[in-house]
Design a protein around this motif. Structure first.
Motif, PDB file in Angstrom:
ATOM      1  N   GLU A 108       0.827  -1.207   0.000  1.00 43.58           N
ATOM      2  CA  GLU A 108       0.000   0.000   0.000  1.00 43.58           C
ATOM      3  C   GLU A 108       0.866   1.264   0.000  1.00 43.58           C
ATOM      4  OE1 GLU A 108      -4.130   1.628   1.919  1.00 43.58           O
ATOM      5  OE2 GLU A 108      -3.013   0.104   3.031  1.00 43.58           O
ATOM      6  N   LEU A 109       1.950   1.248   0.752  1.00 40.74           N
ATOM      7  CA  LEU A 109       2.830   2.405   0.837  1.00 40.74           C
ATOM      8  C   LEU A 109       3.444   2.766  -0.513  1.00 40.74           C
ATOM      9  CD1 LEU A 109       4.411   4.503   2.568  1.00 40.74           C
ATOM     10  CD2 LEU A 109       6.156   2.724   2.869  1.00 40.74           C
ATOM     11  N   TYR A 110       3.985   1.779  -1.208  1.00 48.09           N
ATOM     12  CA  TYR A 110       4.715   2.064  -2.448  1.00 48.09           C
ATOM     13  C   TYR A 110       3.855   2.012  -3.710  1.00 48.09           C
ATOM     14  CZ  TYR A 110       8.802   1.561   0.513  1.00 48.09           C
ATOM     15  OH  TYR A 110       9.732   1.717   1.511  1.00 48.09           O
ATOM     16  N   LEU A 111       2.869   1.119  -3.741  1.00 49.23           N
ATOM     17  CA  LEU A 111       2.081   0.930  -4.966  1.00 49.23           C
ATOM     18  C   LEU A 111       0.631   1.407  -4.846  1.00 49.23           C
ATOM     19  CD1 LEU A 111       3.309  -2.659  -5.943  1.00 49.23           C
ATOM     20  CD2 LEU A 111       4.220  -0.456  -6.703  1.00 49.23           C
ATOM     21  N   ASP A 112       0.197   1.751  -3.647  1.00 53.24           N
ATOM     22  CA  ASP A 112      -1.203   2.106  -3.383  1.00 53.24           C
ATOM     23  C   ASP A 112      -2.141   1.005  -3.874  1.00 53.24           C
ATOM     24  OD1 ASP A 112      -3.345   3.546  -2.389  1.00 53.24           O
ATOM     25  OD2 ASP A 112      -3.609   4.720  -4.220  1.00 53.24           O
ATOM     26  N   ASP A 126       4.559   4.696  -7.494  1.00 48.92           N
ATOM     27  CA  ASP A 126       5.899   4.576  -6.913  1.00 48.92           C
ATOM     28  C   ASP A 126       6.794   5.674  -7.488  1.00 48.92           C
ATOM     29  OD1 ASP A 126       8.206   3.635  -5.637  1.00 48.92           O
ATOM     30  OD2 ASP A 126       8.635   2.219  -7.259  1.00 48.92           O
ATOM     31  N   THR A 127       6.536   6.890  -7.098  1.00 45.77           N
ATOM     32  CA  THR A 127       7.245   8.044  -7.662  1.00 45.77           C
ATOM     33  C   THR A 127       8.698   8.134  -7.206  1.00 45.77           C
ATOM     34  OG1 THR A 127       6.394   9.449  -5.898  1.00 45.77           O
ATOM     35  CG2 THR A 127       5.125   9.375  -7.960  1.00 45.77           C
ATOM     36  N   GLU A 128       9.056   7.405  -6.146  1.00 51.32           N
ATOM     37  CA  GLU A 128      10.440   7.424  -5.655  1.00 51.32           C
ATOM     38  C   GLU A 128      11.242   6.210  -6.129  1.00 51.32           C
ATOM     39  OE1 GLU A 128      10.497   8.050  -1.451  1.00 51.32           O
ATOM     40  OE2 GLU A 128       9.140   9.756  -1.567  1.00 51.32           O
ATOM     41  N   ASN A 129      10.650   5.410  -7.001  1.00 51.42           N
ATOM     42  CA  ASN A 129      11.315   4.219  -7.556  1.00 51.42           C
ATOM     43  C   ASN A 129      11.854   3.275  -6.481  1.00 51.42           C
ATOM     44  OD1 ASN A 129      11.047   4.513 -10.468  1.00 51.42           O
ATOM     45  ND2 ASN A 129      12.241   6.371 -10.149  1.00 51.42           N
ATOM     46  N   LYS A 130      11.028   2.972  -5.534  1.00 55.29           N
ATOM     47  CA  LYS A 130      11.407   2.034  -4.474  1.00 55.29           C
ATOM     48  C   LYS A 130      11.220   0.583  -4.910  1.00 55.29           C
ATOM     49  CE  LYS A 130      12.237   5.081  -1.216  1.00 55.29           C
ATOM     50  NZ  LYS A 130      13.525   5.222  -0.569  1.00 55.29           N
ATOM     51  N   VAL A 131      10.428   0.368  -5.977  1.00 59.71           N
ATOM     52  CA  VAL A 131      10.096  -0.977  -6.425  1.00 59.71           C
ATOM     53  C   VAL A 131      10.730  -1.215  -7.796  1.00 59.71           C
ATOM     54  CG1 VAL A 131       8.226  -2.592  -6.974  1.00 59.71           C
ATOM     55  CG2 VAL A 131       7.911  -0.890  -5.153  1.00 59.71           C
ATOM     56  N   ARG A 132      11.417  -2.333  -7.926  1.00 58.75           N
ATOM     57  CA  ARG A 132      12.061  -2.702  -9.185  1.00 58.75           C
ATOM     58  C   ARG A 132      11.173  -3.696  -9.934  1.00 58.75           C
ATOM     59  NH1 ARG A 132      17.952  -5.640  -9.302  1.00 58.75           N
ATOM     60  NH2 ARG A 132      18.046  -6.060 -11.545  1.00 58.75           N
ATOM     61  N   LEU A 133      10.880  -3.415 -11.182  1.00 58.50           N
ATOM     62  CA  LEU A 133      10.038  -4.283 -12.004  1.00 58.50           C
ATOM     63  C   LEU A 133      10.881  -5.399 -12.608  1.00 58.50           C
ATOM     64  CD1 LEU A 133       7.366  -5.021 -13.384  1.00 58.50           C
ATOM     65  CD2 LEU A 133       7.988  -3.399 -15.201  1.00 58.50           C
ATOM     66  N   LEU A 134      10.446  -6.636 -12.376  1.00 57.09           N
ATOM     67  CA  LEU A 134      11.084  -7.825 -12.931  1.00 57.09           C
ATOM     68  C   LEU A 134      10.053  -8.541 -13.805  1.00 57.09           C
ATOM     69  CD1 LEU A 134      12.599  -9.165  -9.577  1.00 57.09           C
ATOM     70  CD2 LEU A 134      13.709  -7.661 -11.245  1.00 57.09           C
ATOM     71  N   VAL A 135      10.431  -8.866 -15.036  1.00 51.09           N
ATOM     72  CA  VAL A 135       9.511  -9.523 -15.967  1.00 51.09           C
ATOM     73  C   VAL A 135      10.154 -10.811 -16.452  1.00 51.09           C
ATOM     74  CG1 VAL A 135       8.239  -9.301 -18.132  1.00 51.09           C
ATOM     75  CG2 VAL A 135       8.586  -7.286 -16.683  1.00 51.09           C
ATOM     76  N   ASP A 136       9.465 -11.926 -16.263  1.00 52.09           N
ATOM     77  CA  ASP A 136       9.964 -13.196 -16.751  1.00 52.09           C
ATOM     78  C   ASP A 136       9.983 -13.178 -18.276  1.00 52.09           C
ATOM     79  OD1 ASP A 136      10.522 -16.193 -15.886  1.00 52.09           O
ATOM     80  OD2 ASP A 136       9.296 -16.222 -17.696  1.00 52.09           O
ATOM     81  N   VAL A 168       5.435   1.640 -18.948  1.00 52.51           N
ATOM     82  CA  VAL A 168       6.439   1.489 -17.880  1.00 52.51           C
ATOM     83  C   VAL A 168       7.402   2.681 -17.859  1.00 52.51           C
ATOM     84  CG1 VAL A 168       8.366   0.075 -17.049  1.00 52.51           C
ATOM     85  CG2 VAL A 168       6.195  -1.012 -17.663  1.00 52.51           C
ATOM     86  N   PRO A 169       7.959   3.104 -19.010  1.00 54.38           N
ATOM     87  CA  PRO A 169       8.814   4.303 -18.968  1.00 54.38           C
ATOM     88  C   PRO A 169       8.065   5.561 -18.514  1.00 54.38           C
ATOM     89  CG  PRO A 169       9.216   3.081 -20.997  1.00 54.38           C
ATOM     90  CD  PRO A 169       8.014   2.466 -20.335  1.00 54.38           C
ATOM     91  N   ALA A 170       6.798   5.697 -18.875  1.00 48.22           N
ATOM     92  CA  ALA A 170       6.020   6.865 -18.451  1.00 48.22           C
ATOM     93  C   ALA A 170       5.808   6.875 -16.939  1.00 48.22           C
ATOM     94  CB  ALA A 170       4.675   6.903 -19.177  1.00 48.22           C
ATOM     95  N   MET A 171       5.884   5.698 -16.308  1.00 43.79           N
ATOM     96  CA  MET A 171       5.777   5.609 -14.855  1.00 43.79           C
ATOM     97  C   MET A 171       7.123   5.872 -14.193  1.00 43.79           C
ATOM     98  SD  MET A 171       3.078   2.463 -14.229  1.00 43.79           S
ATOM     99  CE  MET A 171       3.930   1.212 -15.160  1.00 43.79           C
ATOM    100  N   GLY A 172       8.161   6.119 -15.007  1.00 45.51           N
ATOM    101  CA  GLY A 172       9.481   6.400 -14.461  1.00 45.51           C
ATOM    102  C   GLY A 172      10.237   5.154 -14.037  1.00 45.51           C
ATOM    103  N   HIS A 173       9.890   4.012 -14.610  1.00 42.26           N
ATOM    104  CA  HIS A 173      10.530   2.750 -14.249  1.00 42.26           C
ATOM    105  C   HIS A 173      11.184   2.096 -15.458  1.00 42.26           C
ATOM    106  CE1 HIS A 173       8.222   3.236 -10.588  1.00 42.26           C
ATOM    107  NE2 HIS A 173       8.909   2.254 -10.056  1.00 42.26           N
ATOM    108  N   ASP A 174      12.126   1.236 -15.168  1.00 43.64           N
ATOM    109  CA  ASP A 174      12.726   0.342 -16.147  1.00 43.64           C
ATOM    110  C   ASP A 174      12.247  -1.055 -15.793  1.00 43.64           C
ATOM    111  OD1 ASP A 174      14.380   2.357 -17.319  1.00 43.64           O
ATOM    112  OD2 ASP A 174      15.749   2.160 -15.623  1.00 43.64           O
ATOM    113  N   MET A 175      12.468  -1.978 -16.705  1.00 43.67           N
ATOM    114  CA  MET A 175      12.174  -3.363 -16.349  1.00 43.67           C
ATOM    115  C   MET A 175      13.447  -4.176 -16.486  1.00 43.67           C
ATOM    116  SD  MET A 175      10.057  -5.201 -19.352  1.00 43.67           S
ATOM    117  CE  MET A 175      10.797  -5.565 -20.926  1.00 43.67           C
ATOM    118  N   THR A 176      13.553  -5.162 -15.643  1.00 40.72           N
ATOM    119  CA  THR A 176      14.648  -6.112 -15.704  1.00 40.72           C
ATOM    120  C   THR A 176      14.056  -7.443 -16.132  1.00 40.72           C
ATOM    121  OG1 THR A 176      15.820  -4.990 -13.908  1.00 40.72           O
ATOM    122  CG2 THR A 176      16.455  -7.272 -14.380  1.00 40.72           C
TER     123      THR A 176
END
Length: 187
Positions: A108-112, A126-136, A168-176
């Motif tokens: 809830e804190l990071y992703l609401d 997650d505007t502070e990029n605390k969560v890293r996206l991992l995609v199989d 995903v880029p518009a959310m300010g994240h990268d994916m691994t």
């Protein structure tokens, strides 16, 4: 399980929708993203998700919210719904000692998002990029990604390339991209 027919775009009536869901539709619409939607009873089980994904015309995707032992690093893992997840496989690829499921307070804190509604779209919060996206890697061959708009009473179908190259880029994240093994019982 009650599931509506596949419909293009946001619901006509937004009054009864939660704020977190309305923000998802606004975010997607601001990006001029085309998506399809079904509304349904709360998805509580993998069987519920399978029925929803049949209506969406997508392969089921599990979204797992994970953290390290110290609860300082957080991950959102997207894997095919029929793939068995073993933490040791992912821990080895990330070079971290031990992963476990993160608690609902961090979700809830990071992703609401609340448990049962974990979704890649939660990364918009997650505007502070605390969560890293991992995609199989197995998901990258699919035409579409199915995901919740931060609630478990609606599901969206979005083109895979649009999700990973635009949203995903518009959310300010990268994916691994990670490669998790298929175990013999999954075949």
């Amino acid at each position: 399980m009650n599931i509506t027919k596949l419909t293009a775009g946001r619901p006509e009536n937004m009054e009864d929708r939660l704020e977190r869901e309305r923000r998802c539709y606004e975010f997607l619409d601001d990006l001029q993203i085309t998506y399809d939607r079904v509304d349904h009873d709360p998805a509580q089980t993998m069987e519920d998700c399978t029925l929803i994904d049949v209506e969406l015309g997508t392969r089921m995707c599990k979204n797992l919210f994970l953290c390290n032992r110290q609860q300082t690093d957080f991950y959102l893992l997207m894997i095919p719904g029929d793939k068995v997840f073993k933490t040791k496989d992912l821990s080895a690829q990330l070079g971290t000692s031990r992963l476990s499921f993160a608690g609902p307070e961090h979700m809830e804190l990071y992703l609401d998002i609340l448990p049962g509604a974990v979704s890649v779209l939660g990364l918009m919060n997650d505007t502070e990029n605390k969560v890293r996206l991992l995609v199989d890697a197995d998901l990258l061959g699919d035409a579409y990604v199915g995901c919740h708009p931060c609630v478990n009473t609606s599901s969206l179908r979005i083109k895979r390339d649009v999700m990973f190259d635009k949203i995903v880029p518009a959310m300010g994240h990268d994916m691994t991209v990670v490669t998790l093994p298929v175990y013999p019982t999954e075949a």
